[in-house]
Design a protein around this motif. Structure first.
Motif, PDB file in Angstrom:
ATOM      1  N   UNK A 191      89.497  10.252 113.174  1.00  0.00           N
ATOM      2  CA  UNK A 191      88.679  11.153 113.986  1.00  0.00           C
ATOM      3  C   UNK A 191      87.347  10.519 114.372  1.00  0.00           C
ATOM      4  N   UNK A 192      87.022   9.391 113.750  1.00  0.00           N
ATOM      5  CA  UNK A 192      85.764   8.716 114.048  1.00  0.00           C
ATOM      6  C   UNK A 192      84.543   9.453 113.545  1.00  0.00           C
ATOM      7  N   UNK A 193      84.680  10.141 112.430  1.00  0.00           N
ATOM      8  CA  UNK A 193      83.555  10.906 111.870  1.00  0.00           C
ATOM      9  C   UNK A 193      82.472   9.944 111.404  1.00  0.00           C
ATOM     10  N   UNK A 194      81.273  10.133 111.891  1.00  0.00           N
ATOM     11  CA  UNK A 194      80.172   9.233 111.562  1.00  0.00           C
ATOM     12  C   UNK A 194      79.388   9.678 110.336  1.00  0.00           C
ATOM     13  N   UNK A 195      79.478  10.961 109.974  1.00  0.00           N
ATOM     14  CA  UNK A 195      78.769  11.431 108.794  1.00  0.00           C
ATOM     15  C   UNK A 195      79.374  10.794 107.537  1.00  0.00           C
TER      16      UNK A 195
END
Length: 865
Positions: A191-195
């Motif tokens: 999902x490319x979650x940056x957190x």
């Protein structure tokens, strides 16, 4: 006996080799059937009362083991309450719901729960808190405001400072938690979650430990074996000779683990360390034998005769050291912890197998070596003995013996001081364990545990079950009242007894008394449409009696009961022993607030049972009405208080119990209410307590048995007590240091006490037995002591060094129990060897006639050894 056995084994060495190979192959092929089990619940027997209750509570309230996923954003001014983070949170929640093994229906996330909000006085809207990913900061702010208004979400699904969002992932089986955690990470990456993403929770910690335990078992045991091989090679300088104890150790480990797995036992954290424990134990005796053989064999000697003489000398010490070690581990079979019983039983089997192989395989193997090879070894030994550098260790030991006698007062005095300090240290020991702390501090799970428990109310759970008692008395009163009504109906000419009994029997099939009352009331209510008005009068009286009894059994619809629960929760939070407590009282207060005004002042319990019922009925119109049954049973006779703890340490759980006990003592629960405990954190506390008590009994009983064995071996009370000195001092020293440095007494530490018994007394047996044999030759104790501080002392030192150095690589393991084992093994070997080589001769020098009545004094008393 030793001489005859060694000769026979050398003559029949082919049969010995074949039998040993057959044993290793037959049991080794069973190892691929291995099944890993790291569930701490299995530290308790299946029929243990607390475990049964724990399972019952989980089933009653539909509770599951949960993985905790934390999404952290420290960079954005609004923390996770910004459109990008909340969109990621929504998408990750949807992805987790699709993972096999996740109980989707019960997943807790801001993207999976309702916003409870007043639509109009007396009416509530139950809309999804995050129906779709927010696109603007205004939408994100609305979500934050909603969370802050809902106490059950604050600190659980979102941190109070807004920097973290939590997802509590219920799983069907904790055995799949490591896989599920991996799939969650993969989903977040896709999902490319940056957190920042952190994953923790007791199930994933336990299952991950199982995976890494298996890997560590496959690495540590061979690595330890390799280093032991290299150290022995350094001492003996003969590869063929050194191969013998390694083959013995490998066969012992393979056969023991194969037998354990083949007989259907799972490999728990304890049994995973069997190879680590057996490796040193298996080679200890063979090092003594080979050391003695290497020192006695000379070029041109008959290996058979030399080995037979060595085995005649060492037969008794080897036999008794193995038996004492076996007793130390066999004592663990009397603990109430099944995995520890399995560990103790199979270690004892391995010890006895190593004994048999030492007495049979080692002579047979040495007898198969070529004389040319043995002559080269003997020549090297001779050069080492003549070379200052090569004989340095033996020279130091020779000096050590003289110093021990000369400085006996200092040594004994120092020993007394050491024991006194150790006793003080023992009093400082804290009994504590936490499966999450089985990982190193920089492990992902430990880091996640620290980060999430710092931001949320807690990732550890415990449950207080409140149970209404006296239900049978309510049923008896109903029966008595009903009988009066039935008699009055009979006087009026209506025979209702038979039909009443049939309705009662049908209702009884519903199970709990509350459900039976509900079914009975429904049946009577339906019946009222069938009977005439005169008969209906009596049935209505029966219905009133049933309704009154049903109300009496529904204790946890009572404001009084819910109020007491709320006071208990507030007490625990204010005392600082829990991060948060959730119950039916919170749900009812939240719904009641929205039904009345939506204002904070109406966050309170209704004044009547009817008001509580109205709030509950309203909640059942939400998207997640089943959440209600995690806090109360459908008949309202039992309730559940969910405690969130920011620590899984046993000491912290014990403080929670103490706080509850203190509250109950000062504020007794409503009449007819009892409470008990469940939850993984509580179960950890229970088995830890049983383990400590069981280990103490095992240690004391093994100590007593070994003492009796020592007295029987030496046929002397004083020598038996003397032989126990290294064991006593070593145990005191190890546990004293542990208390002084603040190391918690946990499961690995507790089990290592049995290893202390086995290894600490070994050196003393060899030392005292060889001293007795030297005395039989010299008749003078100083000369005998000098003789012992040559070859026997070298063998003891070699043994201590081989084992201590061989297991130091465990200090680099990623799992704390393995580090503990490595540290303790090295410490046990070093401490017991030092006490044996320093304290025993010093004590003997004080009163040689006390220990050896037939020993003569030297002709020159002033001359020391």
């Amino acid at each position: 006996m030793g001489e005859r056995l060694a000769s026979w084994c050398i003559d029949h060495r082919r049969w010995i080799f074949a039998a040993m190979a057959l044993l290793a192959i037959t049991l080794g092929v069973l190892i691929p059937r291995i099944q890993i089990d790291t569930d701490p619940e299995n530290m308790l027997p299946a029929n243990q009362a607390d475990r049964i209750l724990h399972d019952q509570v989980q089933e009653q309230f539909n509770l599951h083991d949960m993985i905790v996923v934390g999404q952290v954003n420290d960079d954005h001014p609004e923390g996770v309450f910004n459109p990008d983070s909340l969109a990621a949170h929504y998408q990750l929640t949807r992805a987790i719901e699709q993972i096999d093994g996740v109980v989707r229906r019960d997943l807790l996330s801001m993207a999976a729960v309702d916003n409870v909000e007043q639509a109009a006085p007396g009416t509530i809207d139950y809309d999804w808190l995050i129906p779709t990913p927010p696109e603007t900061q205004e939408e994100a702010d609305r979500i934050r405001a909603a969370v802050e208004r809902l106490p059950m979400y604050q600190g659980t699904l979102a941190s109070e400072d807004g920097t973290a969002a939590g997802i509590f992932v219920p799983i069907e089986s904790k055995d799949h938690s490591h896989r599920i955690a991996g799939e969650i990470r993969a989903a977040a990456e896709a999902l490319g979650i940056e957190d920042e993403l952190h994953i923790t929770g007791q199930p994933v910690a336990q299952d991950t430990f199982g995976v890494e335990m298996f890997q560590q078992m496959a690495i540590s045991a061979p690595l330890a074996g390799l280093i032991i091989f290299l150290v022995m090679l350094f001492f003996f300088r003969n590869i063929p000779l050194v191969i013998a104890p390694m083959l013995l150790a490998m066969t012992t480990v393979i056969a023991t683990m194969g037998l354990l797995i083949g007989t259907g036992f799972t490999v728990h954290i304890m049994s995973s360390m069997i190879p680590i424990f057996l490796m040193p134990i298996a080679v200890v005796a063979s090092i003594h034998v080979l050391s003695n053989f290497a020192d006695r064999y000379r070029p041109g000697d008959d290996p058979r005769r030399v080995m037979a003489g060595v085995m005649e000398r060492l037969y008794k010490p080897v036999l008794f050291t193995a038996l004492t070690t076996g007793v130390g581990f066999a004592s663990l079979m009397f603990t109430p912890i099944p995995p520890v019983q399995v560990f103790g039983g199979f270690i004892s089997f391995g010890v006895l197998l190593a004994l048999v192989l030492t007495l049979t395989f080692i002579p047979a193997y040495v007898g198969s070596l070529s004389r040319k090879n043995l002559d080269r070894m003997a020549e090297r030994v001779r050069r080492q003995q003549n070379d200052t550098e090569g004989s340095r260790m033996c020279a130091v030991l020779d000096t050590t013996g003289r110093l021990a006698v000369r400085g006996r007062a200092w040594i004994v005095g120092g020993l007394v001081v050491l024991v006194a300090v150790a006793v003080f240290g023992i009093t400082q020991i804290q009994i504590n364990d936490n499966p999450t702390r089985w990982f190193k501090a920089n492990h992902d799970i430990r880091v996640a545990d620290e980060v999430l428990n710092d931001r949320f109310a807690g990732t550890y759970e415990a449950y207080i079950r409140l149970r209404q008692t006296g239900l049978e008395e309510v049923a008896e009163r109903l029966d008595a009242e009903a009988q009066e009504i039935l008699e009055a109906a009979e006087d009026d000419g209506f025979e209702l007894q038979e039909r009443w009994e049939r309705l009662n029997a049908e209702a009884a099939d519903e199970g709990p008394i509350g459900d039976r009352m509900e079914a009975l009331a429904t049946e009577i209510d339906d019946l009222l449409f069938e009977v005439d008005l005169d008969e209906a009068e009596h049935w209505e009286a029966l219905l009133d009696a049933v309704e009154a009894a049903r109300t009496e059994t529904r204790a946890f619809q009572s404001p009084e009961h819910l109020g007491w629960m709320a006071e208990l929760q507030e007490h625990l939070v204010e005392a600082g022993v829990v991060g948060k407590a959730n119950s039916l009282a919170d749900l009812v207060r939240t719904v009641n607030r929205e039904l009345i005004s939506g204002e904070p002042e109406d966050y309170r319990l209704p004044g009547t049972s009817g008001g509580v019922s109205q709030a509950i009925l309203s909640f059942q119109g939400s998207h997640r009405p089943h959440d209600l049954w995690r806090f109360v049973t459908p008949d309202y006779t039992e309730a559940n208080v969910w405690l969130q703890l920011p620590s899984g340490d046993n000491q912290d759980m014990a403080r929670v119990l103490d706080a509850v006990d203190a509250f109950v003592a000062e504020h007794p629960p409503p009449e007819g209410v009892e409470l008990d405990w469940a939850g993984a954190t509580y179960i950890n506390l229970v088995w830890q307590g049983e383990m400590v008590e069981g280990m103490l009994f095992a240690l004391l009983s093994a100590f007593a048995v070994v003492l009796v064995m020592m007295i029987a071996l030496f046929r002397s009370l004083t020598l038996g007590v003397l032989a126990m000195l290294p064991l006593t001092v070593t145990i005191a020293f190890i546990y004293g240091v542990m208390g002084l440095v603040g190391k918690d007494y946990d499961m690995p530490v507790a089990v290592l006490s049995s290893l202390s018994i086995g290894l600490s007394v070994d050196f003393a047996i060899h030392f005292i037995q060889r001293l007795r044999m030297a005395l039989a030759e010299t008749r003078e104790w100083r000369s005998a002591l000098t003789q012992v501080f040559r070859e026997p002392a070298c063998a003891i030192t070699r043994n201590a060094i081989v084992i201590a150095v061989g297991f130091l690589p465990l200090l680099a393991a990623p799992l704390v129990p393995y580090i503990t084992v490595g540290t303790f093994l090295a410490s046990i070997m070093a401490a017991s060897a030092l006490v044996t080589l320093l304290a025993l001769p010093a004590i003997v020098a004080f009163a040689p006639r006390l220990f050896f009545p037939r020993a003569q004094q030297t002709a020159q008393p002033q001359q020391e050894v």
